[in-house]
Scaffold this motif. Structure first.
Motif, short mmCIF file in Angstrom:
data_model
loop_
_atom_site.label_atom_id
_atom_site.label_comp_id
_atom_site.label_asym_id
_atom_site.label_seq_id
_atom_site.Cartn_x
_atom_site.Cartn_y
_atom_site.Cartn_z
N TYR A 5 2.51 -4.72 -6.28
CA TYR A 5 3.83 -5.54 -6.28
C TYR A 5 3.55 -6.40 -7.36
O TYR A 5 4.56 -7.10 -7.90
CB TYR A 5 4.13 -6.40 -5.23
CG TYR A 5 2.66 -6.83 -4.31
CD1 TYR A 5 2.40 -8.19 -4.90
CD2 TYR A 5 2.12 -6.34 -3.46
CE1 TYR A 5 1.12 -8.79 -4.52
CE2 TYR A 5 1.10 -7.10 -2.72
CZ TYR A 5 0.45 -8.24 -3.44
OH TYR A 5 -0.65 -8.81 -2.91
N GLU A 6 2.68 -6.64 -8.12
CA GLU A 6 2.47 -7.44 -9.41
C GLU A 6 2.59 -6.67 -10.83
O GLU A 6 3.38 -7.21 -11.62
CB GLU A 6 1.10 -8.24 -9.36
CG GLU A 6 1.09 -9.33 -8.28
CD GLU A 6 -0.41 -10.03 -8.70
OE1 GLU A 6 -0.89 -9.89 -9.66
OE2 GLU A 6 -0.81 -10.70 -7.77
N LEU A 11 -0.65 2.77 -6.48
CA LEU A 11 -2.13 2.55 -6.05
C LEU A 11 -2.71 3.57 -5.51
O LEU A 11 -2.21 4.81 -5.36
CB LEU A 11 -1.52 1.49 -4.79
CG LEU A 11 -1.00 0.55 -5.06
CD1 LEU A 11 -0.32 -0.48 -3.75
CD2 LEU A 11 -1.75 -0.88 -5.82
N ILE A 12 -4.01 3.31 -5.42
CA ILE A 12 -4.87 4.64 -4.94
C ILE A 12 -5.69 4.26 -3.63
O ILE A 12 -5.43 2.73 -3.35
CB ILE A 12 -5.90 4.99 -5.77
CG1 ILE A 12 -6.97 3.71 -6.16
CG2 ILE A 12 -5.33 5.39 -7.12
CD1 ILE A 12 -8.27 3.98 -6.95
N CYS A 25 -5.11 -1.67 -7.06
CA CYS A 25 -4.60 -1.44 -8.02
C CYS A 25 -5.83 -1.32 -9.08
O CYS A 25 -6.55 -2.36 -9.00
CB CYS A 25 -3.61 -2.56 -7.98
SG CYS A 25 -2.97 -2.45 -9.88
N THR A 26 -5.87 -0.29 -9.99
CA THR A 26 -6.88 -0.20 -10.70
C THR A 26 -6.61 -1.16 -11.95
O THR A 26 -7.66 -1.53 -12.44
CB THR A 26 -6.94 1.27 -11.28
OG1 THR A 26 -5.53 1.80 -11.58
CG2 THR A 26 -7.30 2.25 -10.15
N LYS A 27 -5.01 -1.31 -12.34
CA LYS A 27 -4.83 -2.40 -13.36
C LYS A 27 -5.34 -3.74 -13.12
O LYS A 27 -5.89 -4.33 -13.93
CB LYS A 27 -3.48 -2.13 -13.85
CG LYS A 27 -3.22 -3.05 -14.87
CD LYS A 27 -1.60 -2.83 -15.47
CE LYS A 27 -1.50 -3.48 -16.68
NZ LYS A 27 -0.03 -3.12 -16.99
N PRO A 34 -0.56 -4.64 2.99
CA PRO A 34 0.62 -4.52 3.55
C PRO A 34 1.49 -5.91 3.39
O PRO A 34 0.95 -6.73 3.83
CB PRO A 34 0.80 -3.83 4.79
CG PRO A 34 -0.68 -3.32 5.09
CD PRO A 34 -1.46 -4.15 4.37
N ILE A 35 2.69 -5.56 3.14
CA ILE A 35 3.42 -7.02 3.01
C ILE A 35 4.68 -6.74 3.74
O ILE A 35 5.23 -5.38 3.75
CB ILE A 35 3.84 -7.13 1.42
CG1 ILE A 35 2.94 -7.57 0.56
CG2 ILE A 35 5.21 -8.26 1.65
CD1 ILE A 35 3.35 -7.90 -0.77
#
Length: 164
Positions: A5-6, A11-12, A25-27, A34-35
């Motif tokens: 979400y950023e 996602l993994i 998030c790897t980045k 969860p949101i």
């Protein structure tokens, strides 16, 4: 949730100690829990505690419980007080948490409360938010609430508890 979400990166699934498999998030280098939205629903009883308030909203034919979303920074208890006042024009007391259930269609954690209205007057009904409101005996409320709904599950659970 499939994307961060950023930053929007896919996602993994990754193991997080004591949490299990969590989207990662790897980045950003962060786990993404969860949101979902949070809302309250209320079993509003009259001062004599022998009736329940049910409402109709949004042009739908079914009766449901008074409900609304929790605002950012607001407690669930304050949301109960605010929503009943905004929608019905009533003040409430004796708030009690009953139970919660995740509602998948709107990605919302519903927190159900019971409360006692200060009066049975429906003169303050906000017709911009509520089409119709009516007080029902417990048996009539069971028969009139939307069948197979989360509102019905909350109501039946609550009435089963107070009868015991």
């Amino acid at each position: 949730m499939n994307y961060c979400y950023e930053c929007g990166t896919k996602l993994i699934a990754r193991e997080l100690e004591n949490e299990g498999i969590i989207p990662y998030c790897t980045k950003c280098g962060k786990y993404r829990f969860p949101i979902y939205s949070s809302a309250v629903s209320m079993i509003v009883q009259n001062p004599s505690r022998n009736k329940v308030l049910l409402i109709k909203q949004y042009g739908k034919p079914d009766y449901v419980l008074v409900a609304g979303y929790i605002n950012k920074g607001e407690s669930a208890e304050n949301a109960v007080i605010r929503e009943v006042r905004e929608e019905i024009g009533l003040d409430v007391r004796e708030l009690k948490f009953n139970k919660s259930e995740y509602f998948k269609p709107t990605n919302t954690l519903m927190l159900n409360f019971s409360c006692i209205a200060e009066s049975e007057s429906l003169d303050g009904l906000n017709t911009d938010e509520v089409d119709f409101a009516k007080w029902f005996s417990f048996d009539d409320a069971k028969n009139n609430i939307k069948q197979n709904s989360l509102a019905q599950r909350f109501l039946l659970d609550y009435l089963g508890q107070i009868k015991n």
